[in-house]
Design a protein around this motif. Structure first.
Motif: not given
Length: 127
Positions: A64, A67-68, A71, A78, A81-83, A85-86
């Motif tokens: 996590e 990813s942040k 990003s 951020e 970051s969700e995208e 993290s995939k």
């Protein structure tokens, strides 16, 4: 042309970038500004000492945070970051390694160390 002139001219015309692939999607990363580096470092300040930048990044073990940080380097916030993290851990770490290769790793590691020291100063009560 000497290396300094090359770096400056590439920066001016915008040809100094890296393309990284995470989760099957490509992202363009430009040399990080102080703002982007600060955002990324805030998520990587718990890294440990190691032989290479990749080992330093893997020492954190927190996908996590990776990813942040990535990003921040791509977008300056951020929002990705969700995208990101995939993607796989290796993809994200490789992308971080590639992104940070645009700056001197000694500068980056010193900045991370300073961020860690500042956070310890802020978190430890004075006796």
């Amino acid at each position: 042309m000497n290396q300094g002139a090359k770096v400056v001219s590439e920066s001016i015309i915008g040809s100094d970038f890296r393309t990284v692939i995470v989760g099957g999607k490509s992202y363009t990363v430009y040399p990080p500004t102080i703002h982007k580096m600060s955002g990324a470092i805030s998520h990587l300040s718990n890294v440990q000492d190691a032989e290479s930048l990749r080992e330093v990044l893997l020492s954190l073990g927190n996908s996590e945070a990776y990813s942040k940080a990535l990003s921040w380097l791509i977008n300056g916030d951020e929002s990705l970051s969700e995208e990101l993290s995939k993607g796989t851990l290796d993809e994200v770490v490789d992308a971080l390694d590639e992104s940070l290769s645009m700056i001197d790793s000694k500068v980056f590691l010193k900045a991370v160390s300073l961020a860690r020291n500042v956070s310890l100063l802020a978190a430890k009560p004075r006796l």
